[in-house]
Design an enzyme around this catalytic site. Structure first.
Site, PDB file in Angstrom:
ATOM      1  N   LYS A 188      62.690   9.284  45.314  1.00 21.80           N
ATOM      2  CA  LYS A 188      64.159   9.043  45.096  1.00 21.80           C
ATOM      3  C   LYS A 188      64.286   7.640  44.199  1.00 21.80           C
ATOM      4  CE  LYS A 188      64.978   6.890  49.585  1.00 21.80           C
ATOM      5  NZ  LYS A 188      65.074   5.328  49.304  1.00 21.80           N
ATOM      6  N   HIS A 212      25.530 -19.800  43.095  1.00 20.25           N
ATOM      7  CA  HIS A 212      25.882 -21.142  43.113  1.00 20.25           C
ATOM      8  C   HIS A 212      26.574 -21.734  41.950  1.00 20.25           C
ATOM      9  CE1 HIS A 212      25.782 -25.315  44.492  1.00 20.25           C
ATOM     10  NE2 HIS A 212      25.129 -25.577  43.332  1.00 20.25           N
TER      11      HIS A 212
HETATM   12  P1  FAD Z   1      56.348   2.299  50.094  1.00 20.75           P
HETATM   13  O1  FAD Z   1      55.752   1.346  49.185  1.00 20.75           O
HETATM   14  O2  FAD Z   1      57.530   1.821  50.777  1.00 20.75           O
HETATM   15  O3  FAD Z   1      56.859   3.733  49.539  1.00 20.75           O
HETATM   16  C1  FAD Z   1      57.716   4.519  49.943  1.00 20.75           C
HETATM   17  C2  FAD Z   1      58.442   5.237  48.762  1.00 20.75           C
HETATM   18  O4  FAD Z   1      59.065   6.549  49.135  1.00 20.75           O
HETATM   19  C3  FAD Z   1      59.555   4.691  48.134  1.00 20.75           C
HETATM   20  O5  FAD Z   1      59.353   4.541  46.652  1.00 20.75           O
HETATM   21  C4  FAD Z   1      60.890   5.312  48.561  1.00 20.75           C
HETATM   22  O6  FAD Z   1      61.732   5.504  47.464  1.00 20.75           O
HETATM   23  C5  FAD Z   1      60.621   6.907  48.768  1.00 20.75           C
HETATM   24  N1  FAD Z   1      61.066   7.439  49.493  1.00 20.75           N
HETATM   25  C6  FAD Z   1      61.808   7.069  51.115  1.00 20.75           C
HETATM   26  N2  FAD Z   1      62.417   8.159  51.601  1.00 20.75           N
HETATM   27  C7  FAD Z   1      62.308   9.085  50.554  1.00 20.75           C
HETATM   28  C8  FAD Z   1      63.222  10.416  50.568  1.00 20.75           C
HETATM   29  N3  FAD Z   1      63.775  11.007  51.539  1.00 20.75           N
HETATM   30  N4  FAD Z   1      62.720  11.109  49.286  1.00 20.75           N
HETATM   31  C9  FAD Z   1      62.291  10.782  48.414  1.00 20.75           C
HETATM   32  N5  FAD Z   1      61.613   9.379  48.500  1.00 20.75           N
HETATM   33  C10 FAD Z   1      61.693   8.574  49.467  1.00 20.75           C
HETATM   34  N6  FAD Z   1      51.270  -5.393  51.330  1.00 20.75           N
HETATM   35  C11 FAD Z   1      50.124  -5.793  50.596  1.00 20.75           C
HETATM   36  O7  FAD Z   1      48.985  -4.970  51.211  1.00 20.75           O
HETATM   37  N7  FAD Z   1      49.795  -6.796  50.207  1.00 20.75           N
HETATM   38  C12 FAD Z   1      51.047  -7.730  49.750  1.00 20.75           C
HETATM   39  O8  FAD Z   1      50.698  -8.829  49.330  1.00 20.75           O
HETATM   40  C13 FAD Z   1      52.358  -7.259  50.180  1.00 20.75           C
HETATM   41  N8  FAD Z   1      53.290  -8.068  49.788  1.00 20.75           N
HETATM   42  C14 FAD Z   1      54.680  -7.599  50.258  1.00 20.75           C
HETATM   43  C15 FAD Z   1      55.597  -8.464  49.749  1.00 20.75           C
HETATM   44  C16 FAD Z   1      56.983  -8.019  50.159  1.00 20.75           C
HETATM   45  C17 FAD Z   1      58.371  -8.533  49.910  1.00 20.75           C
HETATM   46  C18 FAD Z   1      57.178  -6.793  50.823  1.00 20.75           C
HETATM   47  C19 FAD Z   1      58.611  -6.128  50.861  1.00 20.75           C
HETATM   48  C20 FAD Z   1      56.102  -5.837  51.045  1.00 20.75           C
HETATM   49  C21 FAD Z   1      54.870  -6.274  50.736  1.00 20.75           C
HETATM   50  N9  FAD Z   1      53.624  -5.687  51.165  1.00 20.75           N
HETATM   51  C22 FAD Z   1      52.288  -6.095  51.123  1.00 20.75           C
HETATM   52  C23 FAD Z   1      53.790  -4.305  52.051  1.00 20.75           C
HETATM   53  C24 FAD Z   1      53.662  -3.213  50.849  1.00 20.75           C
HETATM   54  O9  FAD Z   1      54.675  -3.287  49.944  1.00 20.75           O
HETATM   55  C25 FAD Z   1      53.833  -1.865  51.838  1.00 20.75           C
HETATM   56  O10 FAD Z   1      52.859  -1.774  52.897  1.00 20.75           O
HETATM   57  C26 FAD Z   1      53.467  -0.718  50.820  1.00 20.75           C
HETATM   58  O11 FAD Z   1      54.365  -0.459  50.090  1.00 20.75           O
HETATM   59  C27 FAD Z   1      53.533   0.556  51.883  1.00 20.75           C
HETATM   60  O12 FAD Z   1      53.269   1.654  51.140  1.00 20.75           O
HETATM   61  P2  FAD Z   1      54.007   3.062  51.408  1.00 20.75           P
HETATM   62  O13 FAD Z   1      53.487   4.120  50.260  1.00 20.75           O
HETATM   63  O14 FAD Z   1      53.971   3.552  52.866  1.00 20.75           O
HETATM   64  O15 FAD Z   1      55.531   2.994  51.098  1.00 20.75           O
END
Ligand code: FAD
Length: 466
Positions: A31, A457
């Site tokens: 989305k 090292h």
């Molecule tokens: P997400 O990356 O959240 O992706 C989910 C996607 O699903 C989104 O693009 C969303 O738009 C889409 N979506 C949701 N619902 C729907 C729907 N109904 N229909 C269509 N699309 C949908 N992790 C690390 O490992 N290292 C780091 O250094 C780190 N730093 C971070 C810093 C910050 C500020 C934040 C907020 C998070 C950080 N994280 C970090 C955590 C990391 O970003 C998440 O763990 C990771 O993005 C999770 O991946 P995901 O694929 O589960 O979900």
């Protein structure tokens, strides 16, 4: 075999790419922007901020390393963060990586659909955009991620309060910043904005910062951040946040915000009520799985406030629906989402794998960094596992001394039979160093194995010569 993936964050897009490599037809529904939280408003943009902060600190101390600036002959004169340029670089980095993801997704077996997905039944997903359309598949993988958790106190929903997303888009360096929550995200921003020049206060509910980390590591990181001028208040419960009038008499009057010039944050600490005032407030009290509006009930998928319930193969209570990443409420880390996706895919394909989802390195990109993998000493005690700990220090590491980054240590938790159970690093490049220990622990190595491994090292990795 056809598969629908909801969400193109690291969990979703990497699973899509791997599924296509295996000859599966993939419908990937997103989305927002591909890359999800990680690429667009999480891991990557924060690391761009961290890098600018690091360069600022290095420039300030350049004189100690015999590096002088031609204009005034001395380093450290007037070096400040240009937030506009930092944000611009952040956008360029994100754009570059996003276009890389689009290239990887450019595969005839992958259809990228833009829109919001709602599960209709165990094999069907409806996408609302541009007009409503149903997609069917053998399996559905939910990778919808998470959202910033709300601060449930009076004033906790004031429009001027920032989550990490808004702070990454801030157009000025606030004179003062109050960070509510001393988890990984809160501390990274605290460290960065301290370097950028903000007066930073961190308020944490628990007795220690980074509550899930090793207590020695948390203590040392707290000392180090405090030494840099960050005020850290632990065992403190925020009671309310209220705006202060824009009369120019309080901190943040020059913040340039359309909203109030500052906020008053009232908290209880050790039985006393106290308060602090800050021009900007970051709410970093955790993240909640994004389950709203997904239609999970239409397929009988069990879920709750802690996320979608999955088994060890990431399968939900509906046999054709899997869930991976932050939405499962397990370790909310990008690499966890990726490997959970691989596990789900392997299960869908009937393949066994040896991915160990309990050996997960995690890192905190403060200055210095912190990183951990495996069990802490406290966890061993709770679980009744007999262990001993071994420590080594960066101050005895030649490379660290040459770098002028001697603050920190490595604490290794070892079982009675010599197996390495956990490793906790506070110090320079901890986030990179932890990879070696993740490999050792994952492979069931012992301290003897570590000792007989030759390290180059002079490198920081020699700190593992325990
Ligand atoms: P997400 O990356 O959240 O992706 C989910 C996607 O699903 C989104 O693009 C969303 O738009 C889409 N979506 C949701 N619902 C729907 C729907 N109904 N229909 C269509 N699309 C949908 N992790 C690390 O490992 N290292 C780091 O250094 C780190 N730093 C971070 C810093 C910050 C500020 C934040 C907020 C998070 C950080 N994280 C970090 C955590 C990391 O970003 C998440 O763990 C990771 O993005 C999770 O991946 P995901 O694929 O589960 O979900």
């Amino acid at each position: 075999m056809k598969i629908i993936i909801i969400g193109a964050g690291p969990g979703g897009y990497e699973t899509a790419i791997e599924a296509a490599k295996r000859g599966m037809e993939v419908i990937l529904i997103e989305k927002g922007n591909v890359g999800g939280t990680c690429l667009n408003e999480g891991c990557i943009p924060t690391k761009v901020f961290c890098r600018s902060a690091e360069i600022l600190e290095e420039a300030r101390s350049a004189g100690e390393f015999g590096v002088c600036f031609r204009s005034d002959g001395m380093a450290g004169a007037d070096i400040r963060a240009d937030i506009g340029k930092i944000r611009q670089r952040k956008s360029e980095v994100v754009e570059q990586l996003r276009s890389g993801v689009h290239t990887l997704l450019d595969n005839r077996l992958i259809t990228l659909v833009h829109g919001r997905a709602v599960i209709k039944d165990a094999h069907t997903v409806t996408v609302d955009c541009p007009e409503s359309r149903d997609y069917t598949a053998d399996c559905i993988v939910v990778a919808s991620g998470s959202a910033a958790a709300a601060l449930h106190v009076p004033g906790g929903d004031l429009p001027g309060l920032a989550t990490s997303r808004e702070l990454l888009d801030i157009d000025h360096v606030p004179e003062s910043l109050c960070v509510i929550g001393a988890g990984v995200i809160g501390l990274e921003f605290a460290s960065v904005f301290n370097s950028f020049g903000s007066r930073v206060t961190v308020i944490e509910y628990c007795g220690q910062i980074l509550p899930r980390f090793d207590s020695d590591l948390a203590k040392r990181l707290k000392q180090s951040l405090s030494k840099r001028g960050i005020e850290i208040i632990t065992s403190a419960a925020v009671r309310s946040v209220s705006p202060l009038p824009a009369d120019g008499s309080v901190y943040g009057a020059d913040d340039g915000d359309a909203g109030p010039s500052a906020y008053r944050i009232v908290y209880d600490c050790k039985g006393k009520v106290a308060q602090t005032v800050a021009g900007k407030v970051l709410v970093a009290v955790g993240r909640r799985p994004a389950t709203d509006g997904l239609g999970l009930e239409n397929a009988g998928v069990e879920y709750g406030p802690k996320g979608i319930v999955v088994d060890e193969n990431m399968r939900t209570s509906c046999p054709s629906v899997y869930a991976i990443g932050d939405v499962t409420g397990k370790m909310m880390l990008a690499h966890v989402a990726v490997y959970q996706g691989l596990r789900a895919l392997n299960h869908i394909c009937g393949r066994k794998d040896n991915i160990n989802l309990s050996v997960v390195p995690s890192a905190v990109f403060t200055m210095p960094e912190a990183a951990a993998v495996g069990l802490t000493e406290d966890e061993c005690k709770e679980k009744g596992i007999a262990c001993r700990t071994m420590k080594s220090f960066f101050r005895s590491n030649g490379k660290a001394v040459a770098l002028g980054q001697t603050d920190g240590f490595v604490k290794t938790v070892v079982a009675e039979d010599g197996h390495i159970l956990g490793c906790h690093i506070f110090g320079p490049h901890a986030a990179d160093l932890i990879a070696e220990m993740a490999a050792f622990i994952g492979m069931g190595a012992t301290v003897e194995d570590l000792r007989s491994t030759i390290h180059a090292h002079p490198t920081l990795s020699e700190v593992f010569r325990i």
